[in-house]
Design an enzyme around this catalytic site. Structure first.
Site, PDB file in Angstrom:
ATOM      1  N   ASP A  61      32.673  15.445 -18.111  1.00 52.59           N
ATOM      2  CA  ASP A  61      31.969  15.909 -19.313  1.00 52.59           C
ATOM      3  C   ASP A  61      31.896  17.436 -19.316  1.00 52.59           C
ATOM      4  OD1 ASP A  61      30.102  16.118 -17.292  1.00 52.59           O
ATOM      5  OD2 ASP A  61      28.513  14.980 -18.309  1.00 52.59           O
ATOM      6  N   SER A  62      32.456  18.065 -18.272  1.00 58.12           N
ATOM      7  CA  SER A  62      32.655  19.523 -18.296  1.00 58.12           C
ATOM      8  C   SER A  62      33.543  19.906 -19.483  1.00 58.12           C
ATOM      9  CB  SER A  62      33.292  19.992 -16.977  1.00 58.12           C
ATOM     10  OG  SER A  62      34.442  19.224 -16.665  1.00 58.12           O
ATOM     11  N   GLU A 135      25.558  10.341 -13.235  1.00 61.95           N
ATOM     12  CA  GLU A 135      24.769  11.264 -12.422  1.00 61.95           C
ATOM     13  C   GLU A 135      23.390  10.693 -12.132  1.00 61.95           C
ATOM     14  OE1 GLU A 135      24.523  15.096 -14.327  1.00 61.95           O
ATOM     15  OE2 GLU A 135      26.710  15.293 -14.486  1.00 61.95           O
ATOM     16  N   GLU A 202      27.828  17.681  -5.436  1.00 59.76           N
ATOM     17  CA  GLU A 202      28.051  19.004  -6.044  1.00 59.76           C
ATOM     18  C   GLU A 202      27.016  20.001  -5.557  1.00 59.76           C
ATOM     19  OE1 GLU A 202      28.732  18.943 -10.251  1.00 59.76           O
ATOM     20  OE2 GLU A 202      28.744  21.143 -10.391  1.00 59.76           O
TER      21      GLU A 202
END
Ligand code: KIV
Length: 286
Positions: A61-62, A135, A202
């Site tokens: 989704d970046s 996430e 991350e």
């Protein structure tokens, strides 16, 4: 322009690779062979990355920042994810690609209920994804179990979770203090126990990411700003090609520097991940 038929196009000459599967990824994790992953948002870059030998592609989704110019991933819709997943999957099909395809469940598409998550994951799987990523910590375990029990492979995402950047107070390293490190390790185990086969870590300290990886026998960890001790690495493709709006994060290396072509740069990334020369914990980690 056709991808497959154009002379010199990605995948045109090389012998076909064996398809990357869930079983193969688990085997790579068990044997300690590093997994090389990159983001892709369109058919042509997906085909070039596949020709370069990438193991996994992530329709991240970046794309909200990279393709749409948004400030964060919060505004990315399920429709946009479906559109780009469809494009990447089509690119891989055109070159009979081997890469494993993961797609992000965007913000607001899985948090409400397990059923909402199933509905959203179905849309991405039908667009060509082979695994969905979501996430969040232990609270997502129930959703992960619900999806995996229904035949949908799931990748978790812990540490800096960009969809909750506003709650986290910015793009900061996570798990630095004892309490949050313990919580992250517990969350990682909960996600593995719920059936997650892959876990993105991350911006967490290298020592913590290494410890989590060593604890997870059945779940490959993929680091981004998490040091070299993970089962594999992922970067945003545009970042590692040296094209970005603003300053690149510390954990990025520009593989285009010194490369003769984009495919060469992607090949150099795959090689550097495989031989452990990227990331360099002294430069790219905490
Ligand atoms: O959206 C994305 O590209 C990601 C990776 C950077 C891990 O989640």
């Amino acid at each position: 322009m056709s991808i497959a038929e154009t002379a010199g196009s990605p995948g045109a000459a090389a012998a076909p690779r064996k398809a990357v599967t869930l079983a193969r990824l688990a085997d790579m994790h068990a044997r300690g062979e590093k997994i090389a992953m990159l983001t892709a948002y369109d058919a042509t870059f997906a085909a070039v990355a596949d020709a370069a030998g990438i193991d996994c592609l992530l329709v991240g989704d970046s794309l909200g920042m990279v393709c749409q110019g948004l400030d964060s991933t919060v505004g990315v819709s399920l429709d946009a994810m479906r559109h780009h997943t469809d494009s990447v999957a089509r690119g891989l099909r055109r070159v009979r690609g081997a890469a494993w395809l993961v797609a992000d469940l965007p913000f607001g598409s899985y948090q409400a209920s397990r059923e909402q998550a199933l509905h959203s994951a179905t849309a991405l799987m039908q667009a060509g994804a082979q695994m969905v990523k979501l996430e969040g910590g232990g609270w997502t375990a129930e959703t992960v179990r619900f999806l995996t029990e229904r035949g949908i492979p799931v990748c978790g995402h812990l540490g800096l979770t960009p969809q909750t950047v506003h709650a986290l107070g910015g793009y900061r390293v996570q798990g630095r203090d004892e309490a949050s490190a313990v919580r992250l390790r517990e969350d990682a185990r909960a996600l593995q126990d719920a059936g997650a086969a892959m876990l993105v870590l991350e911006m967490v300290p290298a020592a913590l990411a290494g410890a989590v990886t060593a604890e997870l026998a059945h779940c490959a960890t993929i680091g981004i700003g998490a040091g070299r001790g993970t089962s594999g690495q992922v970067l945003v493709m545009h970042d590692m090609l040296g094209i970005h709006l603003g300053r690149p994060p510390k954990f990025v290396r520009n593989f285009m520097a010194g490369a003769g072509s984009i495919e060469d740069a992607l090949r150099a990334y795959v090689l550097a991940v495989k031989d452990g020369s990227f990331p360099d914990d002294g430069m790219h980690a905490w």
